[in-house]
Design a protein around this motif. Sequence first.
Motif, PDB file in Angstrom:
ATOM      1  N   LEU A 134      19.522 -13.504  29.828  1.00 47.48           N
ATOM      2  CA  LEU A 134      19.534 -13.131  28.418  1.00 47.48           C
ATOM      3  C   LEU A 134      20.055 -11.713  28.209  1.00 47.48           C
ATOM      4  CD1 LEU A 134      16.179 -14.746  27.230  1.00 47.48           C
ATOM      5  CD2 LEU A 134      18.492 -15.376  26.489  1.00 47.48           C
ATOM      6  N   GLY A 135      20.365 -11.028  29.312  1.00 46.75           N
ATOM      7  CA  GLY A 135      20.990  -9.715  29.214  1.00 46.75           C
ATOM      8  C   GLY A 135      20.051  -8.528  29.288  1.00 46.75           C
ATOM      9  N   PHE A 136      18.832  -8.741  29.775  1.00 43.37           N
ATOM     10  CA  PHE A 136      17.877  -7.643  29.853  1.00 43.37           C
ATOM     11  C   PHE A 136      17.847  -7.048  31.252  1.00 43.37           C
ATOM     12  CE2 PHE A 136      16.117 -10.194  26.333  1.00 43.37           C
ATOM     13  CZ  PHE A 136      16.200  -9.231  25.346  1.00 43.37           C
ATOM     14  N   ASP A 137      17.593  -5.753  31.321  1.00 45.45           N
ATOM     15  CA  ASP A 137      17.429  -5.105  32.616  1.00 45.45           C
ATOM     16  C   ASP A 137      15.965  -5.257  33.053  1.00 45.45           C
ATOM     17  OD1 ASP A 137      15.954  -3.203  31.168  1.00 45.45           O
ATOM     18  OD2 ASP A 137      17.506  -1.660  31.306  1.00 45.45           O
ATOM     19  N   ASP A 138      15.676  -4.836  34.284  1.00 46.98           N
ATOM     20  CA  ASP A 138      14.332  -5.009  34.840  1.00 46.98           C
ATOM     21  C   ASP A 138      13.255  -4.331  33.994  1.00 46.98           C
ATOM     22  OD1 ASP A 138      15.373  -6.526  36.862  1.00 46.98           O
ATOM     23  OD2 ASP A 138      15.181  -4.999  38.423  1.00 46.98           O
ATOM     24  N   ALA A 139      13.558  -3.145  33.447  1.00 46.30           N
ATOM     25  CA  ALA A 139      12.570  -2.431  32.638  1.00 46.30           C
ATOM     26  C   ALA A 139      12.223  -3.221  31.378  1.00 46.30           C
ATOM     27  CB  ALA A 139      13.087  -1.039  32.277  1.00 46.30           C
ATOM     28  N   THR A 144       8.461  -6.759  28.376  1.00 44.52           N
ATOM     29  CA  THR A 144       8.202  -8.007  27.659  1.00 44.52           C
ATOM     30  C   THR A 144       7.128  -8.809  28.373  1.00 44.52           C
ATOM     31  OG1 THR A 144      10.479  -8.014  26.868  1.00 44.52           O
ATOM     32  CG2 THR A 144       9.285 -10.094  26.723  1.00 44.52           C
ATOM     33  N   ARG A 145       7.194  -8.829  29.686  1.00 49.68           N
ATOM     34  CA  ARG A 145       6.196  -9.534  30.501  1.00 49.68           C
ATOM     35  C   ARG A 145       4.808  -8.946  30.272  1.00 49.68           C
ATOM     36  NH1 ARG A 145       4.384  -8.797  36.176  1.00 49.68           N
ATOM     37  NH2 ARG A 145       4.134 -10.829  37.147  1.00 49.68           N
ATOM     38  N   ALA A 146       4.713  -7.618  30.263  1.00 49.63           N
ATOM     39  CA  ALA A 146       3.425  -6.951  30.084  1.00 49.63           C
ATOM     40  C   ALA A 146       2.799  -7.304  28.736  1.00 49.63           C
ATOM     41  CB  ALA A 146       3.596  -5.442  30.221  1.00 49.63           C
ATOM     42  N   VAL A 147       3.600  -7.310  27.692  1.00 52.02           N
ATOM     43  CA  VAL A 147       3.089  -7.647  26.360  1.00 52.02           C
ATOM     44  C   VAL A 147       2.642  -9.108  26.309  1.00 52.02           C
ATOM     45  CG1 VAL A 147       3.747  -7.924  23.925  1.00 52.02           C
ATOM     46  CG2 VAL A 147       4.422  -5.868  25.182  1.00 52.02           C
ATOM     47  N   ALA A 148       3.477 -10.003  26.824  1.00 49.52           N
ATOM     48  CA  ALA A 148       3.187 -11.442  26.745  1.00 49.52           C
ATOM     49  C   ALA A 148       1.981 -11.838  27.587  1.00 49.52           C
ATOM     50  CB  ALA A 148       4.413 -12.251  27.166  1.00 49.52           C
ATOM     51  N   PRO A 153      -6.089 -11.988  33.313  1.00 51.26           N
ATOM     52  CA  PRO A 153      -6.614 -11.132  34.383  1.00 51.26           C
ATOM     53  C   PRO A 153      -5.511 -10.870  35.432  1.00 51.26           C
ATOM     54  CG  PRO A 153      -8.074 -13.006  33.965  1.00 51.26           C
ATOM     55  CD  PRO A 153      -6.823 -13.241  33.192  1.00 51.26           C
ATOM     56  N   ALA A 154      -5.528  -9.713  36.034  1.00 50.95           N
ATOM     57  CA  ALA A 154      -4.489  -9.309  36.991  1.00 50.95           C
ATOM     58  C   ALA A 154      -4.334 -10.298  38.139  1.00 50.95           C
ATOM     59  CB  ALA A 154      -4.797  -7.911  37.539  1.00 50.95           C
ATOM     60  N   GLN A 155      -5.415 -10.927  38.586  1.00 49.51           N
ATOM     61  CA  GLN A 155      -5.321 -11.857  39.720  1.00 49.51           C
ATOM     62  C   GLN A 155      -4.565 -13.124  39.354  1.00 49.51           C
ATOM     63  OE1 GLN A 155      -8.247 -11.040  38.274  1.00 49.51           O
ATOM     64  NE2 GLN A 155      -9.605 -12.789  38.130  1.00 49.51           N
ATOM     65  N   HIS A 156      -4.305 -13.368  38.073  1.00 51.55           N
ATOM     66  CA  HIS A 156      -3.586 -14.566  37.640  1.00 51.55           C
ATOM     67  C   HIS A 156      -2.104 -14.311  37.381  1.00 51.55           C
ATOM     68  CE1 HIS A 156      -7.195 -16.994  37.363  1.00 51.55           C
ATOM     69  NE2 HIS A 156      -7.784 -15.993  36.738  1.00 51.55           N
ATOM     70  N   VAL A 157      -1.659 -13.088  37.651  1.00 53.25           N
ATOM     71  CA  VAL A 157      -0.257 -12.726  37.434  1.00 53.25           C
ATOM     72  C   VAL A 157       0.299 -12.177  38.740  1.00 53.25           C
ATOM     73  CG1 VAL A 157       1.322 -11.276  36.096  1.00 53.25           C
ATOM     74  CG2 VAL A 157      -0.759 -12.160  35.026  1.00 53.25           C
ATOM     75  N   PRO A 158       1.385 -12.762  39.257  1.00 51.93           N
ATOM     76  CA  PRO A 158       1.970 -12.248  40.489  1.00 51.93           C
ATOM     77  C   PRO A 158       2.439 -10.805  40.301  1.00 51.93           C
ATOM     78  CG  PRO A 158       3.044 -14.311  39.838  1.00 51.93           C
ATOM     79  CD  PRO A 158       2.148 -13.907  38.733  1.00 51.93           C
ATOM     80  N   PRO A 159       2.264  -9.974  41.324  1.00 51.43           N
ATOM     81  CA  PRO A 159       2.730  -8.591  41.207  1.00 51.43           C
ATOM     82  C   PRO A 159       4.257  -8.523  41.168  1.00 51.43           C
ATOM     83  CG  PRO A 159       1.972  -9.042  43.432  1.00 51.43           C
ATOM     84  CD  PRO A 159       1.682 -10.269  42.623  1.00 51.43           C
ATOM     85  N   ARG A 160       4.769  -7.544  40.493  1.00 49.71           N
ATOM     86  CA  ARG A 160       6.210  -7.311  40.451  1.00 49.71           C
ATOM     87  C   ARG A 160       6.481  -5.920  40.895  1.00 49.71           C
ATOM     88  NH1 ARG A 160      10.785 -10.499  40.231  1.00 49.71           N
ATOM     89  NH2 ARG A 160      10.053 -12.436  39.519  1.00 49.71           N
TER      90      ARG A 160
END
Length: 160
Positions: A134-139, A144-148, A153-160
């Motif tokens: 979609l044309g987005f950079d990693d930042a 967007t990921r953080a907001v969504a 809980p942190a244990q349910h989201v893979p680290p990036r």
Amino acid sequence: MSLITRLRAYAAEMFGAPAPQADAETGQHLAAAALLVHVARVDGTLAAVERERLARLLRGSFAASQAEAEVLIDRAIGFDDETRDVAELVGLIGRDAPEAERRGLLGMAWAVAAADGQVHEFEDDLVWRLGQLLGFDDAAITATRAVALAGLPAQHVPPR
């Protein structure tokens, strides 16, 4: 824009008739819904909780009612079956779509991936790739990921 829409636009241009805008928008909505279906089915199934989340998101963005959202999901499933290529679906939406719309779609993809209460690694990888397409950079993808995913809980989201 779908192949049908492109053909209609080409024919309209060749014969001097105006190209129908509603068809282009409908095609883009179908492609966006198919992308979200693809995210939901990356594990091989469209779980009830994923379909429910998908319907709620589509109702807020591309459909006026629950019934319209359900019809759009059914059409998107068929469309996803026909394409099965995320890059092709993104191409139908266009990287020239407004940034806010592309960011909204990316946020919806994260929300669909998290519908079951966690984001699995393969879902995370797919949505990350979608963000790049979609044309987005990693930042921007990270933001967007953080907001969504803020409520998970942190244990349910893979680290990036």
